[in-house]
Design an enzyme around this catalytic site. Structure first.
Site, PDB file in Angstrom:
ATOM      1  N   ILE A 214       0.831  -1.208   0.000  1.00  8.44           N
ATOM      2  CA  ILE A 214       0.000   0.000   0.000  1.00  8.44           C
ATOM      3  C   ILE A 214       0.870   1.265   0.000  1.00  8.44           C
ATOM      4  CG2 ILE A 214      -1.888   1.225   1.163  1.00  8.44           C
ATOM      5  CD1 ILE A 214      -2.525  -1.638  -0.091  1.00  8.44           C
ATOM      6  N   THR A 215       0.785   2.006  -1.106  1.00  6.98           N
ATOM      7  CA  THR A 215       1.531   3.262  -1.256  1.00  6.98           C
ATOM      8  C   THR A 215       1.042   4.277  -0.222  1.00  6.98           C
ATOM      9  OG1 THR A 215       1.797   2.848  -3.610  1.00  6.98           O
ATOM     10  CG2 THR A 215       2.080   5.134  -2.873  1.00  6.98           C
TER      11      THR A 215
ATOM     12  N   GLY B 218      -6.915   6.506 -12.070  1.00  5.30           N
ATOM     13  CA  GLY B 218      -5.504   6.314 -11.720  1.00  5.30           C
ATOM     14  C   GLY B 218      -4.675   5.859 -12.907  1.00  5.30           C
TER      15      GLY B 218
ATOM     16  N   GLY C  43      28.091   1.722 -20.584  1.00  2.00           N
ATOM     17  CA  GLY C  43      28.406   1.336 -19.198  1.00  2.00           C
ATOM     18  C   GLY C  43      28.044   2.415 -18.199  1.00  2.00           C
TER      19      GLY C  43
ATOM     20  N   GLU D 197      -1.628  -0.714 -10.287  1.00  2.00           N
ATOM     21  CA  GLU D 197      -2.918  -0.257 -10.857  1.00  2.00           C
ATOM     22  C   GLU D 197      -3.341  -1.150 -12.043  1.00  2.00           C
ATOM     23  OE1 GLU D 197      -3.935   3.809 -10.704  1.00  2.00           O
ATOM     24  OE2 GLU D 197      -2.261   4.304  -9.378  1.00  2.00           O
TER      25      GLU D 197
ATOM     26  N   THR E 176      -1.761  -4.950 -13.885  1.00  2.00           N
ATOM     27  CA  THR E 176      -0.602  -5.306 -14.710  1.00  2.00           C
ATOM     28  C   THR E 176      -0.944  -5.126 -16.198  1.00  2.00           C
ATOM     29  OG1 THR E 176      -1.275  -7.613 -14.926  1.00  2.00           O
ATOM     30  CG2 THR E 176       0.113  -7.072 -13.016  1.00  2.00           C
TER      31      THR E 176
HETATM   32  C1  LIG Z   1       5.403  -0.272  -5.463  1.00  2.00           C
HETATM   33  C2  LIG Z   1       3.987  -0.782  -5.459  1.00  2.00           C
HETATM   34  C3  LIG Z   1       2.972   0.041  -4.997  1.00  2.00           C
HETATM   35  C4  LIG Z   1       1.659  -0.420  -4.949  1.00  2.00           C
HETATM   36  N1  LIG Z   1       0.671   0.393  -4.426  1.00  2.00           N
HETATM   37  C5  LIG Z   1      -0.573  -0.115  -4.223  1.00  2.00           C
HETATM   38  C6  LIG Z   1      -1.574   0.653  -3.531  1.00  2.00           C
HETATM   39  O1  LIG Z   1      -1.361   1.822  -3.158  1.00  2.00           O
HETATM   40  N2  LIG Z   1      -2.784   0.072  -3.300  1.00  2.00           N
HETATM   41  C7  LIG Z   1      -3.078  -1.192  -3.699  1.00  2.00           C
HETATM   42  O2  LIG Z   1      -4.191  -1.644  -3.444  1.00  2.00           O
HETATM   43  N3  LIG Z   1      -2.153  -1.949  -4.367  1.00  2.00           N
HETATM   44  C8  LIG Z   1      -0.916  -1.440  -4.625  1.00  2.00           C
HETATM   45  N4  LIG Z   1       0.038  -2.198  -5.285  1.00  2.00           N
HETATM   46  C9  LIG Z   1      -0.289  -3.559  -5.680  1.00  2.00           C
HETATM   47  C10 LIG Z   1      -0.425  -3.761  -7.189  1.00  2.00           C
HETATM   48  O3  LIG Z   1      -1.589  -3.133  -7.671  1.00  2.00           O
HETATM   49  C11 LIG Z   1      -0.391  -5.270  -7.424  1.00  2.00           C
HETATM   50  O4  LIG Z   1       0.944  -5.685  -7.204  1.00  2.00           O
HETATM   51  C12 LIG Z   1      -0.858  -5.648  -8.811  1.00  2.00           C
HETATM   52  O5  LIG Z   1      -2.244  -5.444  -8.940  1.00  2.00           O
HETATM   53  C13 LIG Z   1      -0.552  -7.121  -9.169  1.00  2.00           C
HETATM   54  O6  LIG Z   1      -0.957  -7.985  -8.157  1.00  2.00           O
HETATM   55  P1  LIG Z   1       0.087  -9.075  -7.595  1.00  2.00           P
HETATM   56  O7  LIG Z   1       1.335  -8.367  -7.242  1.00  2.00           O
HETATM   57  O8  LIG Z   1      -0.598  -9.851  -6.527  1.00  2.00           O
HETATM   58  O9  LIG Z   1       0.397  -9.999  -8.832  1.00  2.00           O
HETATM   59  P2  LIG Z   1      -0.461 -11.271  -9.332  1.00  2.00           P
HETATM   60  O10 LIG Z   1      -1.897 -10.896  -9.458  1.00  2.00           O
HETATM   61  O11 LIG Z   1      -0.111 -12.444  -8.509  1.00  2.00           O
HETATM   62  O12 LIG Z   1       0.122 -11.465 -10.801  1.00  2.00           O
HETATM   63  C14 LIG Z   1       1.333 -12.174 -11.063  1.00  2.00           C
HETATM   64  C15 LIG Z   1       1.465 -12.311 -12.586  1.00  2.00           C
HETATM   65  O13 LIG Z   1       0.363 -13.083 -13.094  1.00  2.00           O
HETATM   66  C16 LIG Z   1      -0.294 -12.356 -14.110  1.00  2.00           C
HETATM   67  N5  LIG Z   1      -1.724 -12.646 -14.082  1.00  2.00           N
HETATM   68  C17 LIG Z   1      -2.569 -12.669 -13.011  1.00  2.00           C
HETATM   69  N6  LIG Z   1      -3.810 -12.952 -13.394  1.00  2.00           N
HETATM   70  C18 LIG Z   1      -3.787 -13.097 -14.739  1.00  2.00           C
HETATM   71  C19 LIG Z   1      -4.757 -13.399 -15.729  1.00  2.00           C
HETATM   72  N7  LIG Z   1      -6.045 -13.593 -15.428  1.00  2.00           N
HETATM   73  N8  LIG Z   1      -4.357 -13.493 -17.020  1.00  2.00           N
HETATM   74  C20 LIG Z   1      -3.055 -13.284 -17.370  1.00  2.00           C
HETATM   75  N9  LIG Z   1      -2.091 -12.987 -16.465  1.00  2.00           N
HETATM   76  C21 LIG Z   1      -2.456 -12.908 -15.184  1.00  2.00           C
HETATM   77  C22 LIG Z   1      -0.015 -10.890 -13.812  1.00  2.00           C
HETATM   78  O14 LIG Z   1      -0.177 -10.059 -14.948  1.00  2.00           O
HETATM   79  C23 LIG Z   1       1.413 -10.963 -13.315  1.00  2.00           C
HETATM   80  O15 LIG Z   1       2.279 -10.984 -14.410  1.00  2.00           O
HETATM   81  C24 LIG Z   1       1.353  -1.731  -5.398  1.00  2.00           C
HETATM   82  C25 LIG Z   1       2.371  -2.536  -5.911  1.00  2.00           C
HETATM   83  C26 LIG Z   1       3.670  -2.085  -5.941  1.00  2.00           C
HETATM   84  C27 LIG Z   1       4.747  -2.991  -6.466  1.00  2.00           C
END
Ligand SMILES: Cc1cc2nc3c(=O)[nH]c(=O)nc-3n(C[C@H](O)[C@H](O)[C@H](O)COP(=O)(O)OP(=O)(O)OC[C@H]3O[C@@H](n4cnc5c(N)ncnc54)[C@H](O)[C@@H]3O)c2cc1C
Length: 394
Positions: free
Chosen positions: A168-169, A252, A350, A373, A375
């Protein structure tokens, strides 16, 4: 040879650009170059949030660009906000705070909040007197946000929230959280409800350190251990939570796209300068066709990303849903920023591998754009479902 300038601020007729849009953008550029750039690397090395800079940005009104004047904001349009995102885009740690505060917290309060909720929170958010965070993601629910496990159970005129949010940012800075919880598990995604939860209600957070990029931004795990939340702090209707979450992400995603355009542009600007200064084989490396090939791809793709971002802004202005346009802009602009950051490191050779050169930070920071927001894969599924009418998920 003299380097060419940037593309115009806006692709529309120059007369369409208001003085305010121009001023905010120029102010943001000046602030970034004079106040953020000189100190950012030190904060990043310490993984520390530059609170003094954030305070200054609050004074300058950067946190309330689109918040109406009646609630203490500047009451400006989303083009102006996108311009701010583009200027701050190359400074990811800072940009992400502004975007979380404005796109992810102020926006849902403005669209779905009661008058009392707007008056209570928007002026402080707009001025940067308080920080907000948006909590949708959980350890077991990322892309599949609808499967979130945080529970909210009714208890008279209160709700008891229990669960955990991650990544969570602004989470450790936040005084206020927009949180999503399941209020009726039998209803699946239609059972999710949004809440405005103040830290003082009993929210606990711990910092998440060791990020690849955005090293001077704050990221947290949020713990809700039977936190009591008055029903007056419910945001929107019971069961409306996922709609609020996705509507908020539409906004967003345009902000992230604009930021990614800013990153791409910064990569290009740095490279255009570098290829004229760096000599190999007795000539500036910019004279070599393969280097120009890289620059041309960077320029064309940056401009295409900018156009898609403006198209999403125009769709937003027309009213109604703009999910498809926002997903297209976010997908293309963020992938482009990653490609361009990679090309920028390549052009710097480099030297680009060292933090002393800005392209190294741009490369690290760009990486998160295609993750948060939604992937890139999720954006493509959104686009695909609009094209076919067939949904990969609810
Ligand atoms: C620095 C940072 C700040 C963030 N800030 C916030 C925030 O303020 N609030 C908040 O709520 N979240 C926040 N997030 C979370 C972010 O939104 C999630 O990391 C993102 O939605 C992906 O979820 P996950 O990391 O669980 O990946 P997963 O959902 O586990 O995905 C892993 C991989 O599987 C792929 N995948 C998953 N489902 C499918 C599908 N159906 N079809 C094809 N591919 C798929 C994804 O594209 C990805 O490549 C933040 C993340 C980061 C890294």
């Amino acid at each position: 040879m003299e380097a060419r300038g940037r593309f115009p601020f806006f692709p529309r007729d120059d007369q369409d650009v208001s003085d305010e849009q121009r001023e905010i953008r120029a102010l943001a550029r000046r602030f970034a170059e004079q106040e953020i750039r000189p100190v950012l690397a030190e904060y990043e090395a310490r993984e520390e949030v530059p609170l003094e800079l954030l305070r200054r940005m609050g004074e300058l009104g950067f946190f309330g660009i689109t918040v109406p004047e009646a609630y203490g904001g500047a009451g400006l349009d989303h083009w102006t906000y996108a311009g701010l995102m583009e200027e701050l885009g190359p400074y990811g740690s800072i940009r992400t705070v502004v975007s979380a505060q404005q796109s992810l917290v102020a926006t849902p309060i403005l669209h779905f909040g009661t008058e009392a909720q707007r008056q209570r929170y928007l002026p402080d958010l707009a001025a940067g007197r308080i920080f907000g965070a948006y909590g949708l993601t959980e350890p077991g629910a990322g892309s599949d946000a609808a499967s979130l496990q945080t529970q909210a159970t009714r208890d008279g005129d209160h709700w008891i929230l229990h669960g955990q949010k991650t990544f969570i940012t602004n989470g450790n800075l936040a005084d206020l959280f927009v949180l999503f919880a399941q209020t009726d598990p039998g209803q699946g995604h239609r059972g999710i409800t949004a809440f405005l939860v103040e830290r003082d209600f009993g929210v606990q957070t711990t910092p998440l350190k060791g990020k690849l990029g955005l090293r001077a931004s704050d990221t947290a795990t949020v713990f809700l251990d039977r936190v009591r939340v008055p029903d007056s702090h419910r945001l929107g209707q019971v069961g409306q939570g996922l709609r609020i979450a996705l509507h908020t992400l539409d906004h967003g995603r345009i902000a992230v796209a604009a930021a990614a355009v800013g990153t791409s542009q910064a990569c290009l600007d740095l490279c255009v300068r570098y290829v004229q200064e760096r000599h190999q084989f007795g000539r500036p490396i910019g004279t070599f066709q393969m280097v120009q090939d890289l620059l041309a791809d960077m320029a064309v793709e940056t401009e295409a990303a900018r156009m898609l971002t403006y198209r999403a802004l125009a769709a937003r202005d027309r009213g109604g849903r703009f999910t498809q346009e926002a997903a297209m802009a976010k997908y293309y602009a963020t992938e482009t920023a990653n490609r361009n950051a990679g090309r920028a490191v390549q052009i710097h050779g480099g030297y680009g591998f060292f933090e002393e050169y800005e392209v190294a930070r741009l490369y690290r920071d760009a990486r998160v754009y295609t993750l948060y927001e939604g992937t890139s894969q999720i954006q493509k599924l959104v686009i695909g479902s609009h094209l076919t009418g067939l949904k990969a998920f609810t």
